[in-house]
Write a protein that holds these residues in place. Structure first.
Motif, PDB file in Angstrom:
ATOM      1  N   LEU A 131       0.849  -1.190   0.000  1.00 23.64           N
ATOM      2  CA  LEU A 131       0.000   0.000   0.000  1.00 23.64           C
ATOM      3  C   LEU A 131       0.890   1.247   0.000  1.00 23.64           C
ATOM      4  O   LEU A 131       1.753   1.398   0.871  1.00 23.64           O
ATOM      5  N   PHE A 132       0.673   2.121  -0.992  1.00 24.92           N
ATOM      6  CA  PHE A 132       1.458   3.356  -1.130  1.00 24.92           C
ATOM      7  C   PHE A 132       0.535   4.572  -1.122  1.00 24.92           C
ATOM      8  O   PHE A 132      -0.645   4.479  -1.504  1.00 24.92           O
ATOM      9  N   ALA A 133       1.100   5.701  -0.714  1.00 26.94           N
ATOM     10  CA  ALA A 133       0.436   7.000  -0.853  1.00 26.94           C
ATOM     11  C   ALA A 133       1.212   7.824  -1.870  1.00 26.94           C
ATOM     12  O   ALA A 133       2.436   7.937  -1.784  1.00 26.94           O
ATOM     13  N   LEU A 134       0.516   8.374  -2.848  1.00 30.02           N
ATOM     14  CA  LEU A 134       1.134   9.228  -3.857  1.00 30.02           C
ATOM     15  C   LEU A 134       1.122  10.657  -3.331  1.00 30.02           C
ATOM     16  O   LEU A 134       0.072  11.303  -3.257  1.00 30.02           O
ATOM     17  N   ARG A 135       2.298  11.153  -2.958  1.00 30.11           N
ATOM     18  CA  ARG A 135       2.403  12.482  -2.352  1.00 30.11           C
ATOM     19  C   ARG A 135       3.370  13.328  -3.163  1.00 30.11           C
ATOM     20  O   ARG A 135       4.576  13.348  -2.917  1.00 30.11           O
ATOM     21  N   LYS A 138       6.806  11.810  -4.879  1.00 30.73           N
ATOM     22  CA  LYS A 138       7.265  10.533  -4.350  1.00 30.73           C
ATOM     23  C   LYS A 138       6.092   9.658  -3.933  1.00 30.73           C
ATOM     24  O   LYS A 138       4.993  10.142  -3.647  1.00 30.73           O
ATOM     25  N   ALA A 139       6.368   8.355  -3.921  1.00 26.14           N
ATOM     26  CA  ALA A 139       5.398   7.369  -3.452  1.00 26.14           C
ATOM     27  C   ALA A 139       5.889   6.834  -2.110  1.00 26.14           C
ATOM     28  O   ALA A 139       6.983   6.284  -2.021  1.00 26.14           O
ATOM     29  N   GLU A 140       5.085   6.998  -1.066  1.00 25.83           N
ATOM     30  CA  GLU A 140       5.465   6.559   0.279  1.00 25.83           C
ATOM     31  C   GLU A 140       4.784   5.235   0.591  1.00 25.83           C
ATOM     32  O   GLU A 140       3.554   5.143   0.557  1.00 25.83           O
ATOM     33  N   ARG A 141       5.593   4.205   0.920  1.00 31.31           N
ATOM     34  CA  ARG A 141       5.019   2.904   1.257  1.00 31.31           C
ATOM     35  C   ARG A 141       4.507   2.932   2.693  1.00 31.31           C
ATOM     36  O   ARG A 141       5.241   3.267   3.616  1.00 31.31           O
ATOM     37  N   LEU A 142       3.242   2.545   2.867  1.00 33.44           N
ATOM     38  CA  LEU A 142       2.581   2.634   4.167  1.00 33.44           C
ATOM     39  C   LEU A 142       2.445   1.275   4.851  1.00 33.44           C
ATOM     40  O   LEU A 142       2.492   1.195   6.081  1.00 33.44           O
ATOM     41  N   TRP A 143       2.267   0.216   4.067  1.00 31.44           N
ATOM     42  CA  TRP A 143       1.998  -1.097   4.658  1.00 31.44           C
ATOM     43  C   TRP A 143       2.230  -2.151   3.594  1.00 31.44           C
ATOM     44  O   TRP A 143       2.085  -1.885   2.396  1.00 31.44           O
ATOM     45  N   ILE A 152       5.333  -9.215   6.904  1.00 30.70           N
ATOM     46  CA  ILE A 152       4.302  -8.195   7.063  1.00 30.70           C
ATOM     47  C   ILE A 152       4.881  -7.038   7.855  1.00 30.70           C
ATOM     48  O   ILE A 152       5.688  -7.224   8.770  1.00 30.70           O
ATOM     49  N   SER A 153       4.492  -5.825   7.478  1.00 34.66           N
ATOM     50  CA  SER A 153       5.037  -4.639   8.134  1.00 34.66           C
ATOM     51  C   SER A 153       4.371  -4.354   9.467  1.00 34.66           C
ATOM     52  O   SER A 153       4.881  -3.563  10.260  1.00 34.66           O
ATOM     53  N   GLY A 154       3.244  -4.972   9.737  1.00 31.25           N
ATOM     54  CA  GLY A 154       2.491  -4.716  10.959  1.00 31.25           C
ATOM     55  C   GLY A 154       1.008  -4.772  10.671  1.00 31.25           C
ATOM     56  O   GLY A 154       0.568  -5.195   9.582  1.00 31.25           O
ATOM     57  N   ASP A 155       0.221  -4.345  11.632  1.00 32.79           N
ATOM     58  CA  ASP A 155      -1.226  -4.346  11.440  1.00 32.79           C
ATOM     59  C   ASP A 155      -1.612  -3.299  10.401  1.00 32.79           C
ATOM     60  O   ASP A 155      -1.016  -2.223  10.321  1.00 32.79           O
ATOM     61  N   LEU A 156      -2.628  -3.640   9.618  1.00 32.21           N
ATOM     62  CA  LEU A 156      -3.143  -2.684   8.650  1.00 32.21           C
ATOM     63  C   LEU A 156      -3.734  -1.498   9.402  1.00 32.21           C
ATOM     64  O   LEU A 156      -4.579  -1.684  10.299  1.00 32.21           O
ATOM     65  N   PRO A 157      -3.296  -0.267   9.108  1.00 31.93           N
ATOM     66  CA  PRO A 157      -3.828   0.891   9.854  1.00 31.93           C
ATOM     67  C   PRO A 157      -5.324   1.073   9.624  1.00 31.93           C
ATOM     68  O   PRO A 157      -5.872   0.678   8.588  1.00 31.93           O
ATOM     69  N   LEU A 158      -5.981   1.676  10.606  1.00 31.73           N
ATOM     70  CA  LEU A 158      -7.414   1.944  10.493  1.00 31.73           C
ATOM     71  C   LEU A 158      -7.686   3.254   9.761  1.00 31.73           C
ATOM     72  O   LEU A 158      -8.789   3.479   9.276  1.00 31.73           O
ATOM     73  N   ASN A 159      -6.664   4.121   9.674  1.00 28.16           N
ATOM     74  CA  ASN A 159      -6.797   5.369   8.927  1.00 28.16           C
ATOM     75  C   ASN A 159      -5.404   5.879   8.599  1.00 28.16           C
ATOM     76  O   ASN A 159      -4.403   5.411   9.153  1.00 28.16           O
TER      77      ASN A 159
END
Length: 758
Positions: A131-135, A138-143, A152-159
């Motif tokens: 999962l990435f955010a287009l900012r 650059k593209a920031e990898r979130l999960w 796995i990077s951790g729990d999937l964030p809720l927001n």
């Protein structure tokens, strides 16, 4: 099985056959030859039977899914809800209750992360998901979750822990970065409104991904009908103006609000109104509005050239509340005041097509002031040239560039020729020599100015066939010769330019650099462009006066671009602020967020001579804080000039100063501004469906509206078919199988020979 039984039987028979020959030997070693021959016989029989070894490999066609959510400012916009059954969005119907409208980014966030309907969680059950955010750039990898949850990077964030505030949308390079250098076996899911306003080409990205078998699934957010809005789309204004001129330009306005409303456009500086104009809205979309005001009305520090102007459009009176979107109503533009324009002197033997077009190019460029003169063919110094040529050494030193055409040397006096040498060698000015059919170059070689010219003439050369141009390795790396968008297209473009009907035969001097050649070989054929550094300045020689033919069918597209770029490169570099010792300048006067800036510095000693052996550093300040210190490198084209390139610059107000060795920064400061792209995000608030559909089609993916997002897992599952590859190896055609049998028989024969059984 029958073949296998026969092979085993023959092998055993051969083993027992050996018993007669080994009865006079003792020990376990006596059975080795028998065993070797038995195995060899077994392998040969199996090989002759033609058995096949099968290697079965099973793999997934789609193993990785990249989710990309657009976090640009336009995704924070809340689209108006459509009316239901002809009622207003706020009214409730018997069938259902209308939910409050949410911003586009919040809707995408809910679709990706909300438990129970999370798209990221559903896809992770079957695929490796990132999962990435287009900012912005650059593209920031979130999960991420890979390898069936083992990585796995951790729990999937809720927001998401950030807001959609990126000031531009780049649907090219950040997407390539997220997919990585080897995207095969991946699919990209892009949640966006499609309003690409950054560098690069989303269409080229999609075509490239299609060739690599990487489908792009675009999910469109936003309405396709523009909301009612009055917006400032852009400002077309010069980067710099002469202090005695007027600033003139055009406002681009999006008039998409109700017709008949009173509105105002204005340009102000520090609460002082420089220009304003009232108008009435028409609701017909884009409109243009010209503006003009005298530069002398601008206030500011006389030591600085930068002036910041606030441009605004807005509804007035009681109608002001009708404009719901106010973030796109104003912009701040940077304007530099120049105490003088760059000056160029053109002298030629006659008004040739090349020099006539060249003069026109300088006349239409607000940054240059041109003086031109042509020989009157009078014996001795030319009256027309004498009238145009600077009267004193000091006057000539105010020029930045001299263009010397096919003119006889005695059109200039000897003292003027000496001034020309000093202009290049000491002032650091630029000289461009345009050769011609009359061959005056050979005469100039006999004068003092001949030391400036980077070639030696071999006489006239009348072509029998037209000849084209090819850039050399040095020419390919020079930005001043960049006519195409990329290096590869630029090299190809030069070979396709209209050919020259005449060229001058000349050989480059030993210390000169050939930038382009005539003919088909860019390294061996006759020189076309030759450059040489001379003292603090530069000299460029052109081996033809027929570049004007480049205007055929395209007008000034290539010809004007070439001359303006070459002139800016060869001429003495412009500096915006300076004192007796330090001069500061930049490659451009206006920058957008994410662009890099070239910084220029020239140093002089106490006597005014240029300093070439220094190691200066430039200090970069943003919004009052020092953010970088850059080491400056010598400029190969101009003595005493040092350059440095910044990285990608964020928006803000900047200042640069210079220091040398361990000394603190000096007092000379140059201010400039990097404009943000925020208003670009708010300029177009509709869904760019054609772009997103084109990206999906070119890559082999599919375009979806946000309401159809539930179809995505099934679409990806159709792509994720398991494939089985079977590789068959025929033993008879396998050299290693037969080779092993031969090795066994060889060892067996050597043992028999040692034990004297042969």
């Amino acid at each position: 099985m029958p073949v296998f039984a026969v092979a085993i039987g023959l092998g055993l028979l051969m083993f027992f056959y050996y018993r007669r020959e080994l009865r006079f030997h003792s020990g376990m070693a006596r059975w080795v030859p028998a065993l070797l021959r038995s195995i060899a016989v077994f392998m040969i029989v199996m090989c002759l039977a033609g058995p096949i070894l099968r290697h079965v490999t099973t793999f997934r066609q789609l193993g990785r899914v990249v989710l990309m959510v657009d976090a640009s400012a336009s995704m924070s916009f809340t689209d108006e809800l459509p009316q239901a059954n002809g009622k207003a969005p706020g009214e409730a119907t018997a069938a259902r209750e209308v939910k409050p409208a949410l911003p586009r980014f919040s809707r995408a966030e809910d679709a990706l992360l909300t438990p129970g309907i999370s798209l990221a969680r559903r896809l992770a059950e079957k695929h490796d998901v990132e999962l990435f955010a287009l900012r912005g750039y650059k593209a920031e990898r979130l999960w991420w979750q890979r390898d069936e949850g083992r990585d796995i990077s951790g729990d999937l964030p809720l927001n998401f822990e950030f807001k959609p505030d990126a000031t531009l949308t780049n649907l090219d390079q950040p997407l390539r970065d997220a997919l990585g250098p080897s995207p095969n076996g991946a699919a990209l899911v892009l949640l966006t409104d499609g309003q690409h306003n950054g560098p690069g080409s989303p269409e080229d990205l999609a075509a490239s991904m299609g060739e690599n078998g990487v489908p792009i699934f675009t999910v469109g957010y936003g309405a396709e009908l523009a909301p009612p809005d009055l917006a400032l789309l852009g400002v077309k204004a010069p980067e710099a103006v002469f202090s005695e001129d007027r600033t003139e330009g055009v406002l681009l306005i999006n008039d998409a609000i109700a017709a008949g409303l009173p509105a105002m456009a204005s340009i102000t500086q520090a609460n002082k109104v420089l220009w304003q104009q009232s108008f009435t809205t028409t609701g017909k979309g884009e409109r243009r509005m010209e503006f003009s005001f005298p530069v002398k009305e601008l206030a500011g520090d006389v030591k600085q050239s930068l002036r910041l102007l606030n441009v605004r459009v807005e509804l007035t009176g009681n109608a002001s509340a009708r404009d719901r979107i106010t973030d796109n109503n104003q912009r701040v533009i940077a304007l530099h005041l120049l105490t003088r324009k760059r000056k160029v002197l053109i002298v030629d033997g006659r008004p040739r097509w090349e020099t006539r077009y060249l003069k026109n190019h300088f006349d239409t460029d607000e940054r240059w002031k041109v003086t031109a003169a042509f020989d009157d063919f009078k014996d001795g110094p030319s009256d027309t040239v004498q009238a145009a040529f600077p009267k004193t050494r000091e006057d000539l030193m105010t020029y930045d560039l001299v263009v010397l055409g096919d003119i006889r040397p005695n059109a200039l006096r000897e003292d003027q020729q000496a001034m020309l040498i000093e202009f290049v060698e000491k002032r650091g000015g630029g000289l461009i020599v345009i050769d011609g059919r009359r061959g005056h170059l050979t005469e100039w070689a006999k004068t003092k100015v001949g030391s400036l010219i980077p070639v030696a003439s071999r006489g006239k050369n009348e072509l029998t066939e037209p000849t084209g141009y090819h850039l050399t390795k040095d020419g390919l790396t020079l930005e001043a010769l960049r006519l195409g968008d990329t290096s590869s297209t630029n090299a190809a473009l030069w070979t396709k330019l209209p050919k020259a009907m005449w060229t001058s035969a000349a050989s480059p001097q030993s210390d000169a650099t050939v930038l382009a050649r005539f003919g088909g070989n860019a390294e061996k054929d006759q020189a076309a462009l030759v450059w040489r550094r001379y003292g603090a300045g530069s000299v460029l020689w052109l081996g033809t006066d027929e570049l004007w033919r480049w205007r055929y069918e395209v007008a000034d597209m290539h010809h004007q671009k070439f001359w303006m770029q070459i002139a800016s490169w060869i001429a003495a570099p412009p500096f915006l602020v300076e004192n007796e010792r330090v001069s500061l300048g930049m490659d451009r006067l206006r920058y957008q967020e994410g662009e890099s800036a070239e910084l220029r510095v020239r140093l002089r000693d106490a006597k005014g001579a240029v300093v070439e052996d220094a190691k200066p550093r430039v200090h970069v300040f943003r919004n009052g804080l020092e953010i970088a210190t850059l080491q400056l490198d010598p400029d190969a084209a101009h003595g005493g000039v040092f350059r440095a390139m910044t990285g990608a610059l964020p928006g803000g107000d900047y200042q640069i100063t210079v220091s040398e060795a361990n000394l603190p920064p000096g007092d000379v400061k140059l201010a400039f501004r990097v404009e943000t792209g925020a208003n670009q995000e708010w300029s177009h608030l509709t869904l760019n469906r054609p772009l997103l559909e084109g990206m999906a089609r070119a890559s082999g993916g599919r375009f979806l509206r946000e309401g159809d997002l539930s179809q995505l897992p099934d679409l990806l599952r159709q792509l994720d078919r398991q494939q089985t590859r079977v590789k068959e190896t025929i033993l008879w055609s396998s050299w290693w199988w037969f080779g092993i049998a031969m090795v066994l028989l060889t060892i067996e024969w050597l043992l028999r020979k040692r034990w004297r059984l042969v």
